[in-house]
Motif scaffolding. Structure first.
Motif, mmCIF file in Angstrom:
data_model
loop_
_atom_site.group_PDB
_atom_site.id
_atom_site.type_symbol
_atom_site.label_atom_id
_atom_site.label_comp_id
_atom_site.label_asym_id
_atom_site.label_seq_id
_atom_site.Cartn_x
_atom_site.Cartn_y
_atom_site.Cartn_z
ATOM 1 N N VAL A 129 0.813 -1.092 -0.189
ATOM 2 C CA VAL A 129 -0.074 0.105 -0.024
ATOM 3 C C VAL A 129 0.854 1.330 -0.044
ATOM 4 N N LEU A 130 0.867 2.150 -1.008
ATOM 5 C CA LEU A 130 1.535 3.362 -1.190
ATOM 6 C C LEU A 130 0.366 4.574 -0.864
ATOM 7 N N SER A 131 1.045 5.821 -1.252
ATOM 8 C CA SER A 131 0.228 6.909 -0.919
ATOM 9 C C SER A 131 -0.818 7.008 -2.010
ATOM 10 N N MET A 132 -0.514 6.518 -3.408
ATOM 11 C CA MET A 132 -1.365 6.718 -4.405
ATOM 12 C C MET A 132 -1.717 5.266 -5.383
ATOM 13 N N ARG A 173 -3.698 2.242 -9.519
ATOM 14 C CA ARG A 173 -3.769 3.523 -9.062
ATOM 15 C C ARG A 173 -5.138 3.756 -8.352
ATOM 16 N N GLU A 209 -9.524 8.831 -6.400
ATOM 17 C CA GLU A 209 -9.728 10.001 -5.573
ATOM 18 C C GLU A 209 -10.357 9.719 -4.320
ATOM 19 N N MET A 225 -8.193 7.307 -1.966
ATOM 20 C CA MET A 225 -7.172 7.901 -1.336
ATOM 21 C C MET A 225 -7.421 8.414 0.164
ATOM 22 N N ARG A 226 -8.700 9.013 0.406
ATOM 23 C CA ARG A 226 -9.045 9.646 1.700
ATOM 24 C C ARG A 226 -9.325 8.496 2.630
ATOM 25 N N MET A 232 -5.997 3.980 6.844
ATOM 26 C CA MET A 232 -4.694 2.829 6.579
ATOM 27 C C MET A 232 -5.461 1.478 6.717
ATOM 28 N N HIS A 247 -7.283 0.889 3.711
ATOM 29 C CA HIS A 247 -6.511 0.331 2.613
ATOM 30 C C HIS A 247 -6.071 -0.879 2.377
ATOM 31 N N ASP A 283 -7.863 5.712 12.913
ATOM 32 C CA ASP A 283 -6.722 5.146 12.415
ATOM 33 C C ASP A 283 -5.585 5.212 13.241
#
Length: 501
Positions: free
Chosen positions: A51-54, A78, A81, A84-85, A88, A91, A224
């Motif tokens: 899991v990355l930021s984007m 990817r 939008e 991304m919010r 963790m 995700h 989180d």
């Protein structure tokens, strides 16, 4: 040109002797390329999640005969939008669900071991199958299994479990048989966990009494926490006190919240203190809020305080009546509105504005479709002032149409005062609903004849099946007799026939 020729020679597999560090790295990469291999049957697969930021990523690997991991399948995606919010933990769930769906053809045939260093997926081994959909009973089993596994990791061997799933309780105690195919594997694994405890007691908690735990679980899932953060124990106390002090919106953050004693002192000072004009309840509440004070039951308390104020109920002594003498015509006018008129006139007019002179009894009228304060002003100017001069006095009832337009600042302040008092109105509405429900319940219980049931009583069971019976109105409405085998706290009864089945 010479550098390009040298790289081309490296790519073709012909390696000269004099190579620098970058060329040696490229040589090693070309000699050992990352090649995907086909999986071997009978061996589990390893699922790695990233899991990355984007972006999200996953890889399926398998150990070969030499113990080296070989890559079988990899994916990347990817995030959108709104994804991304996510927090963790969401995700992690997202990448897990996405990976299992995209690599479904591997999940069906192989045992998959999930490799992750992040909670709550650490040391979790999952077996995926698409033969059965997820149901509420499966989720109850999984929650119980995860709770017992976490307890065993903490070296706890004696525990008392409270849960609202009667199905899991009955299966653990052996009262019910696990007939559902979807639950047999979960039940077998749960029995293995139960045997590892020295003393494990499972107590059924009715769902009505388990609402507080559900709220805590919902709050915990929405926060989180980092891995290295140590969460202190949460001390929870329940108190029964009037709701005079509450946490409200950000707009009220600068206000001072008062208790009951302080609220009485502030109402007395604002209403009847120095320069106290003995205003009404709504104006009193608004004036208290403008002095940066607030409490939840402000409006109803102000109304009750004014009803107890002795000065507000004392009127001036009666005086003699004096005759009003009118010295000249068209000096005193009375204005009033008639409407709404139903049915409407031919030109859709619904309101009539009437003015009458007190001396000559002369009447001026005009009809309107919609009456506003601007039209009232225009009527006075055109029908009275322009015709008969400026009157000495105008008599009206101070209705909405006779008031001047307020400024935007005053309108915003009035709306803000109404919003501040909205919570109190909601509380009063909720109290009225609860009082109405209690009243209906008392009226209904008067007609109910209590018939307490005991274990072993013979009862009849009403038939309310949705299947159409060919006998129609001649079909039986009851079946039985049945014997009550067990009673629950909620009033449900477990029945058996006379043969014990």
């Amino acid at each position: 040109m010479a550098e390009t020729t040298k790289l081309l020679i490296l790519a073709l597999g012909t390696f000269p002797g004099n190579l620098n560090s970058k060329e040696l790295k490229l040589k090693g990469y070309l000699l050992s390329p990352l090649v995907l291999v086909s999986p071997m049957s009978g061996r589990p697969l390893l699922l790695y999640l990233l899991v990355l930021s984007m972006a999200l990523g996953c890889m399926l690997a398998q150990l070969d005969d030499s113990g080296k991991e070989r890559a079988i399948y990899y994916l990347s995606k990817r995030m959108l939008e709104y994804e991304m919010r996510y927090v963790m933990i969401d995700h992690l769930y997202l990448v897990l669900v996405w990976a299992t769906r995209r690599s479904r053809h591997y999940m069906i045939e192989y045992l998959v071991c999930l490799i992750s260093q992040l909670d709550p997926l650490r040391s979790v081994r999952l077996v995926f199958s698409d033969r059965h959909p997820i149901t509420n009973n499966i989720v109850e089993y999984e929650a119980c299994i995860l709770g017992l596994e976490t307890t065993l990791e903490l070296s706890i061997r004696q525990m008392k479990v409270f849960g609202d799933s009667n199905l899991v309780l009955r299966h653990i105690q052996g009262d019910w048989k696990t007939r559902d195919v979807k639950l047999r594997s979960y039940h077998a694994y749960l029995e293995l966990l139960v045997r590892r405890f020295d003393d494990l007691r499972y107590t059924h908690q009715p769902r009505v009494q388990n609402q507080f735990v559900d709220v805590l679980a919902t709050l915990a899932s929405s926060v989180d926490f980092l891995t290295e953060v140590v969460i202190c124990p949460l001390l929870i106390e329940s108190r029964f006190a009037p709701a005079y002090c509450c946490l409200l919106e950000i707009q009220r953050s600068k206000m001072i919240y008062l208790d009951q004693a302080s609220a009485d002192r502030v109402m007395r000072e604002v209403h009847a203190g120095v320069c106290g004009p003995h205003m009404g309840e709504h104006m009193l509440a608004c004036k208290i809020m403008r002095t940066s004070y607030f409490w939840m039951t402000m409006e109803i308390d102000c109304c009750q305080f004014i009803q107890r104020c002795p000065e507000c109920h004392i009127h001036a002594p009666p005086s003699e009546l004096h005759t009003l003498t009118l010295s000249w015509p068209f000096s005193v006018w009375g204005i009033d509105i008639i409407g709404k008129i139903s049915p409407k006139s031919s030109n859709s007019h619904e309101f009539i504005l009437v003015s009458i002179d007190y001396f000559t009894k002369w009447v001026e009228t005009a009809s309107y479709t919609r009456l506003t304060s601007a039209r009232v002003t225009s009527f006075i100017r055109s029908h009275i002032i322009y015709r008969y001069g400026v009157p000495h006095e105008l008599i009206l009832d101070r209705g909405v149409h006779f008031r001047a337009e307020i400024s935007e600042t005053e309108w915003a302040q009035a709306r803000f005062d109404q919003l501040n008092l909205l919570d109190e109105k909601r509380l009063r509405a909720a109290d009225r609903v609860q009082a109405y429900q209690r009243k209906m319940a008392r009226a209904f219980r008067k007609r109910v004849k209590p018939r307490p049931l005991q274990k072993g009583d013979l009862v009849l069971r009403i038939l309310r099946g949705l299947v159409r019976d060919p006998r129609r109105k001649f079909r039986p409405s009851w079946s039985g007799p049945h014997v009550i085998r067990e009673l629950t706290l909620e009033g449900a009864a477990w029945l058996t026939n006379l043969d014990g089945n």
